[in-house]
Write an enzyme that holds these catalytic residues in place. Structure first.
Site, PDB file in Angstrom:
ATOM      1  N   GLY A 103      -8.423  -8.159 -13.536  1.00 43.13           N
ATOM      2  CA  GLY A 103      -8.379  -8.063 -14.995  1.00 43.13           C
ATOM      3  C   GLY A 103      -7.239  -8.851 -15.584  1.00 43.13           C
ATOM      4  N   ARG A 193       1.347 -15.655  -7.396  1.00 44.54           N
ATOM      5  CA  ARG A 193       1.382 -14.990  -6.095  1.00 44.54           C
ATOM      6  C   ARG A 193       0.672 -15.844  -5.046  1.00 44.54           C
ATOM      7  NH1 ARG A 193      -0.349  -8.800  -7.224  1.00 44.54           N
ATOM      8  NH2 ARG A 193      -2.444  -9.612  -7.578  1.00 44.54           N
ATOM      9  N   ARG A 200      -9.687  -7.283  -1.066  1.00 44.63           N
ATOM     10  CA  ARG A 200      -9.177  -5.907  -0.912  1.00 44.63           C
ATOM     11  C   ARG A 200     -10.238  -4.983  -0.338  1.00 44.63           C
ATOM     12  NH1 ARG A 200      -6.077  -6.094  -5.952  1.00 44.63           N
ATOM     13  NH2 ARG A 200      -5.666  -8.299  -6.159  1.00 44.63           N
ATOM     14  N   ASP A 270      -8.248  -0.464  -4.522  1.00 43.17           N
ATOM     15  CA  ASP A 270      -8.263  -1.837  -5.053  1.00 43.17           C
ATOM     16  C   ASP A 270      -6.905  -2.508  -4.853  1.00 43.17           C
ATOM     17  OD1 ASP A 270      -7.755   0.279  -7.052  1.00 43.17           O
ATOM     18  OD2 ASP A 270      -7.166  -1.388  -8.336  1.00 43.17           O
TER      19      ASP A 270
HETATM   20  P1  AMP Z   1      -3.451  -2.002 -11.007  1.00 44.20           P
HETATM   21  O1  AMP Z   1      -3.487  -0.544 -10.691  1.00 44.20           O
HETATM   22  O2  AMP Z   1      -2.265  -2.450 -11.784  1.00 44.20           O
HETATM   23  O3  AMP Z   1      -3.648  -2.829  -9.801  1.00 44.20           O
HETATM   24  O4  AMP Z   1      -4.689  -2.301 -11.997  1.00 44.20           O
HETATM   25  C1  AMP Z   1      -5.936  -1.686 -11.874  1.00 44.20           C
HETATM   26  C2  AMP Z   1      -6.991  -2.489 -12.590  1.00 44.20           C
HETATM   27  O5  AMP Z   1      -6.657  -2.671 -13.954  1.00 44.20           O
HETATM   28  C3  AMP Z   1      -7.205  -3.887 -12.021  1.00 44.20           C
HETATM   29  O6  AMP Z   1      -8.560  -4.188 -12.099  1.00 44.20           O
HETATM   30  C4  AMP Z   1      -6.395  -4.746 -12.947  1.00 44.20           C
HETATM   31  O7  AMP Z   1      -6.844  -6.061 -12.982  1.00 44.20           O
HETATM   32  C5  AMP Z   1      -6.594  -4.043 -14.283  1.00 44.20           C
HETATM   33  N1  AMP Z   1      -5.481  -4.290 -15.211  1.00 44.20           N
HETATM   34  C6  AMP Z   1      -4.221  -3.806 -15.136  1.00 44.20           C
HETATM   35  N2  AMP Z   1      -3.480  -4.256 -16.163  1.00 44.20           N
HETATM   36  C7  AMP Z   1      -4.275  -5.047 -16.904  1.00 44.20           C
HETATM   37  C8  AMP Z   1      -4.098  -5.817 -18.088  1.00 44.20           C
HETATM   38  N3  AMP Z   1      -2.936  -5.874 -18.722  1.00 44.20           N
HETATM   39  N4  AMP Z   1      -5.169  -6.501 -18.552  1.00 44.20           N
HETATM   40  C9  AMP Z   1      -6.351  -6.462 -17.928  1.00 44.20           C
HETATM   41  N5  AMP Z   1      -6.584  -5.763 -16.829  1.00 44.20           N
HETATM   42  C10 AMP Z   1      -5.568  -5.059 -16.307  1.00 44.20           C
HETATM   43 MG    MG Z   2      -4.380  -3.939  -8.616  1.00 46.34          MG
END
Ligand code: AMP
Ligand code: MG
Length: 522
Positions: A103, A193, A200, A270
């Protein structure tokens, strides 16, 4: 001209989402969607790692080129590449969350250097079809935390994604840090990165959950062909060998986390790399006082699912989800269960050996189990700094009596006020036993110290250190960031001029946001 050796295996061999419109949606029967980074309004380089640049075949001069700035801020697209966001799903905090995906991450390309393949990925470069309701951007504070910690972990010897660069986008990003209805603008940033791939556990869960066995098989075959090419088996045996290896590398990664006191904070499926490397530095934290119940993540403060002491359990839980996802390719539960059943005893074994190393035991003795257990119980009893305790332990000598040994590690205690006679006595007893035990070792005191100092870091990225660095960086001062980055490259070295960072968390940082607790809002 900055030269990268482009190789696009992932997008060449795996199915793309045919829809190229960048709006949030459910994506079916595809491993990724093409998505271009949003052009930053005024990008600038804050910091880059020369070592990571070198890993992907770039020189120190490249880092300061306009090409580098443009490519790794997402301003321009490197020739011959077509950026994409990965489709994946996942279990978040124990619950099935459905499709997630990149995302706020955009993969630029794969590159080859010295026969190794790396994927370069921008984090925070704008929305993708997987952004759901969020904006796809990242703020400076979380980007600093990712850049510093990924590299610190690498130098600690913990398997991890690397971080090539940290850039300001020049744009503002709105965030409600405390989730209390007070959103504020923060500086936007982009990190690049680097990892073999960003596949994953959740990548496989996505297809399995939709009973899309065609793409499940495509992805598994691709992953094994390119990233586990030493697996020479075919059919069911091939997938089992793959699962076995992911189990092994994941287990080893967790042992390393426990060794250095790292708490990931969001061990959702994930966020579990298929390579057994630490991925996604969000609300992570470092154990300061040794407390297995501690989690830095405020979102998890109620159940503490991802607390330090629970990380091995959760890794196993996540592996169960991966096993379920791979099941359609294997169609037999038994061999998967056999691998999973071995996890806990394997972990205990590896953990024990790791703790023996931390304590300076080269010879393996049965009584070590009890000695280690009584130590961790004692460490929990009064607030004790994990890093300082183990580092100072290496200075205990064979001739030290219980009290002398105790005095050697005394700096690790935060307060002496809640001590009573029994705790003091327990410590003295423990050191008596420890003294007897190190006298059974053949290494001399200086030799044992040298060995112990290789596994007990002197410098880790304490939560307040990252925060100090963020506060300065927010004002445009990056000197502390540079200082910490350099220091953390040699975490096991004495570095006497940096002694001030070998200290307990200061009192002001005890309950400060960013220092002891963090939200996912990044
Ligand atoms: P994380 O737990 O930070 O790995 O994020 C979980 C999910 O939310 C993943 O699919 C990320 O890509 C999405 N995500 C987290 N922050 C954002 C953001 N600011 N904009 C869009 N998607 C996000
Ligand atoms: Mg993530």
């Amino acid at each position: 001209m900055m030269k990268l050796y482009i190789k696009n295996n992932f997008t060449t061999e795996l199915p793309a989402d045919p829809n190229q419109v960048n709006v949030p949606r459910q994506v079916h029967e595809a491993c990724y969607s093409y998505a271009f980074p949003k052009k930053p309004s005024n990008p600038s380089l804050i910091h880059a790692s020369e070592e990571v640049a070198n890993v992907i075949g770039l020189s120190p001069e490249d880092i300061h080129s306009a090409d580098f700035l443009n490519t790794f801020s997402g301003s321009t697209i490197y020739p011959g590449t077509k950026p994409y966001a990965l489709a994946y799903a996942g279990h978040q905090f124990g619950n099935w969350a459905g499709q997630l995906g990149d995302g706020r991450a955009i993969n630029l390309t794969e590159v080859v250097h010295e026969n190794k393949t790396y994927t370069l990925q921008l984090k925070g470069a704008g929305p993708t079809p997987y952004s759901r309701t969020a904006d796809g951007f990242a703020v400076l504070r979380s980007s600093i935390r990712e850049h510093l910690c990924a590299e610190a972990m690498h130098y600690l010897g913990v398997p991890t994604t690397r971080s090539l660069s940290l850039m300001l986008s020049g744009d503002q990003v709105l965030r409600d840090v405390l989730y209390n209805g007070n959103p504020a603008y923060e500086k936007g940033a982009v990190v690049c990165r680097v990892a073999p791939s960003f596949i994953r556990f959740g990548s496989f869960e996505l297809f399995a959950s939709r009973e899309d066995h065609v793409n499940l098989k495509l992805l598994a075959d691709f992953t094994i062909k390119h990233h586990f090419s030493h697996i020479q088996k075919e059919g069911v045996e091939k997938y089992l060998a793959f699962f076995q290896e992911v189990t092994q590398t994941t287990l080893k990664m967790i042992v390393e986390w426990q060794r250095v006191g790292f708490v990931h904070g969001v061990m959702n499926t994930d966020n579990m790399s298929i390579h057994g490397i630490t991925i996604d530095y969000g609300p992570y934290g470092w154990l300061e006082d040794y407390n297995p119940s501690w989690t830095p993540n405020t979102t998890d403060s109620q159940h503490k699912r991802y607390r330090f002491g629970n990380q091995p359990e959760i890794a196993l839980w996540n592996l169960y989800q991966l096993a379920n996802a791979l099941y359609p390719l294997i169609k037999e539960a038994k061999p998967l269960e056999t691998i999973l059943d071995a996890f806990s005893s394997e972990y205990e074994k590896e953990y024990l050996d790791m703790m023996r190393d931390k304590l300076g035991f080269q010879i393996k003795k049965e009584q070590d189990i009890a000695l280690i257990q009584s130590l961790t119980q004692l460490l929990e009893k009064v607030e004790t700094d994990m890093t300082i305790f183990f580092r100072n332990l290496s200075s205990v000598t064979k001739s030290d009596a219980g009290i002398t040994a105790f005095n050697t590690i005394k700096d690790a205690f935060y307060t002496e006020k809640d001590w009573d006679e029994t705790i003091l006595k327990d410590w003295q007893d423990w050191f008596e036993k420890y003294s007897l035990r190190i006298n059974e070792e053949t290494l001399s005191d200086p030799e044992r110290k040298e060995q112990m100092n290789k596994v007990n870091p002197k410098y880790v990225l304490r939560n307040y250190m990252a925060q100090l660095c963020i506060d300065d960086a927010d004002k445009g001062d990056y000197s502390l960031l540079n200082e910490l980055f350099e220091m953390l490259k040699n975490p096991y070295d004495e570095q006497p001029n940096l002694q001030k960072w070998f200290a307990k968390r200061p009192d002001w940082a005890r309950d400060k946001v960013g220092c002891s607790m963090l939200s996912c809002s990044s």
